[in-house]
Design an enzyme around this catalytic site. Structure first.
Site, PDB file in Angstrom:
ATOM      1  N   GLU A 161       0.891  -1.175   0.000  1.00 43.79           N
ATOM      2  CA  GLU A 161       0.000   0.000   0.000  1.00 43.79           C
ATOM      3  C   GLU A 161       0.914   1.205   0.000  1.00 43.79           C
ATOM      4  OE1 GLU A 161      -1.378   3.277   0.943  1.00 43.79           O
ATOM      5  OE2 GLU A 161      -1.696   2.474   2.961  1.00 43.79           O
TER       6      GLU A 161
ATOM      7  N   CYS B 299      -1.796   8.793   2.937  1.00 44.26           N
ATOM      8  CA  CYS B 299      -1.795   8.365   1.539  1.00 44.26           C
ATOM      9  C   CYS B 299      -3.161   8.575   0.901  1.00 44.26           C
ATOM     10  CB  CYS B 299      -1.391   6.897   1.439  1.00 44.26           C
ATOM     11  SG  CYS B 299       0.300   6.569   1.941  1.00 44.26           S
TER      12      CYS B 299
END
Length: 479
Positions: free
Chosen positions: A246, A280
């Protein structure tokens, strides 16, 4: 994102050079607690004992695992104030956000305690003859390389499903949150998990490749930068081990002409300011059709103005410091370079004259290709407003990115928003009239340079299992 793994791992430094990991309070710049670091030999030993613990743990029942995982959630809630304060001290998270993060971790533990058995139940398949089914068996010890920005959530997001699936776990956390890393280990130990099953390792990033190559490590998961992801992926591929990545994001929110401008700006500001912009999945690019551009810019400035810098230990503060002075300076450099290349500064954009890693909520307009605010991931409280001619142009701009983690659509037409989110935006997650966020019940992850694999939900817990096809037929006698 900080604590990146080097593309080519260096030789482990002598113990005298890395005898401790030192926390620094980003609000003041003053050093905090120092914690003894581990050597690569310590890490190999931890992997070996974790593998031994896994061999017993994989035979335990889901009911037993569930009981311990629920106890982990209870420990988190009991010590929520302590852990929130630790996050504030080490990476500058506001106390309010810290408590919310701990609660999310506790709920995540409970979700997988309740649903792991269902997610991993054998699935029968009709093959027109013998008995056939799909089984989900644990892989072994999973190494997690985690970042500093959500120091508890990132770790528990991986650990709860991994342990409930029957795996063991090693945590190599970011070097600026050593206290959080060790606290996570204590949570599992206090909850009653076998002591060697989950271990925290205070290691430099240069040791990660050697640990991935350890025969007792079965797989690896990383949340972090693209550079770190490429390094981990290469190391895992070199020894043919599964990995889930990720990575970064430059999440685009498409704001259409039929949206309520004030409501859309409020959602966009909320999306941008998740964790002070250090996320993010924080919204970073706000692509607005020209019909409402001027009105949106004014509304966005007003919404972002509500995120005033304040002491992260104050219950009412909405924006604490960045995680480090170095990170703050990188963000400011991206803003200055964007302005020099033609972006217009509407709000913020000045480094405060005070100790610590402070940076104000900032809004840039006239953001164009070639500017860092357009092309790069700005990991801080900086909103980039990009003009689009119409819906098609907005979608084109949104997809013209190396990243593909989250995305959003702001519109008064739900069917229009559903279509764009489902069919048009190149991202692992698309939200209509909401800000992107992770949820234990939904798969989480991205495409393109935002990584691969999924966390959370059934898709996440199955990532670190052997998805095995089983056929069973009675042996027929030939007599």
């Amino acid at each position: 994102m900080s604590d990146q793994l080097e593309a080519t791992a260096a030789k482990p430094a002598p113990a005298t050079e890395r005898s401790a990991q030192q926390a620094v309070n980003p609000a003041t710049g003053e050093p905090g607690h120092a914690y003894p670091a581990h050597s690569i030999d310590d890490a190999h030993a931890a992997a070996e004992v974790a593998h031994a613990a896994f061999k017993s743990w994989r035979r335990t029942s889901f009911a037993h695992r569930s009981k311990l995982m629920r106890q982990a959630g209870a420990v988190l809630r009991q010590r929520a104030d302590e852990f929130a304060a630790l996050m504030t001290e080490e990476m500058g998270k506001t106390l309010t956000d810290g408590r919310a993060e701990i609660e999310k971790c506790a709920a995540h533990c409970e979700w997988f305690a309740d649903h792991a058995a269902t997610y991993l139940a054998p699935e029968p398949v009709d093959v027109g003859g013998p008995e056939a089914f799909i089984a989900f068996n644990p892989l072994g010890v999973v190494l997690a390389v985690m970042p500093w920005n959500f120091p508890f959530w990132q770790a528990f997001r991986f650990a709860a499903p991994a342990l409930m699936a029957g795996n063991g776990a090693l945590l190599k956390h970011a070097s600026n949150v050593p206290g959080c890393a060790l606290a996570i280990e204590r949570v599992f130990h206090e909850a009653g998990f076998p002591r060697d099953l989950f271990r925290t390792l205070l290691l430099p990033s240069s040791d990660v490749k050697a640990l991935i190559e350890d025969d007792h490590v079965a797989a690896v998961t990383l949340t972090g930068s693209v550079t770190a992801g490429k390094s981990v992926a290469a190391a895992a591929a070199g020894v043919l081990k599964k990995c889930v990545l990720e990575l970064g994001g430059s999440d685009a929110y498409v704001v259409l002409e039929d949206a309520d401008v004030a409501a859309a700006a409020k959602i966009c500001a909320t999306a941008r300011m998740v964790n002070g912009g250090q996320s993010c999945i924080a919204g970073k690019r706000f692509i607005v059709v020209r019909d409402i551009l001027e009105a949106f810019e004014a509304a966005m400035v007003e919404a972002m103005r509500g995120y005033a810098m304040g002491d992260p230990g104050d219950e009412h503060s909405k924006l604490g410091p960045m995680q480090s002075v170095h990170a703050r300076d990188e963000i400011h450099a991206q803003v200055i370079k964007s302005i020099a290349a033609g972006a217009q500064l509407l709000l913020g954009g000045e480094v405060p004259d005070r100790p610590g890693a402070w940076y104000p909520a900032t809004v840039l307009a006239d953001v164009l290709p070639g500017q860092p605010a357009h092309d790069d991931e700005v990991f801080g409280p900086v909103a980039a407003i990009i003009a689009a001619k119409d819906e098609a142009d907005a979608i084109r701009i949104a997809n013209a990115s190396d990243y593909g983690l989250g995305s959003g659509v702001l519109t008064g037409d739900i069917d229009r928003g559903r279509r764009i989110a489902t069919e048009e935006l190149e991202a692992g997650m698309s939200f209509v009239n909401e800000n992107v966020r992770s949820d234990s019940r939904m798969p989480f992850g991205g495409v393109k340079h935002s990584g691969y694999g999924r966390e959370c939900a059934a898709f996440g817990i199955r990532e670190f299992t052997n998805i095995k096809s089983v056929h069973v037929r009675a042996l027929e006698s030939t007599a």
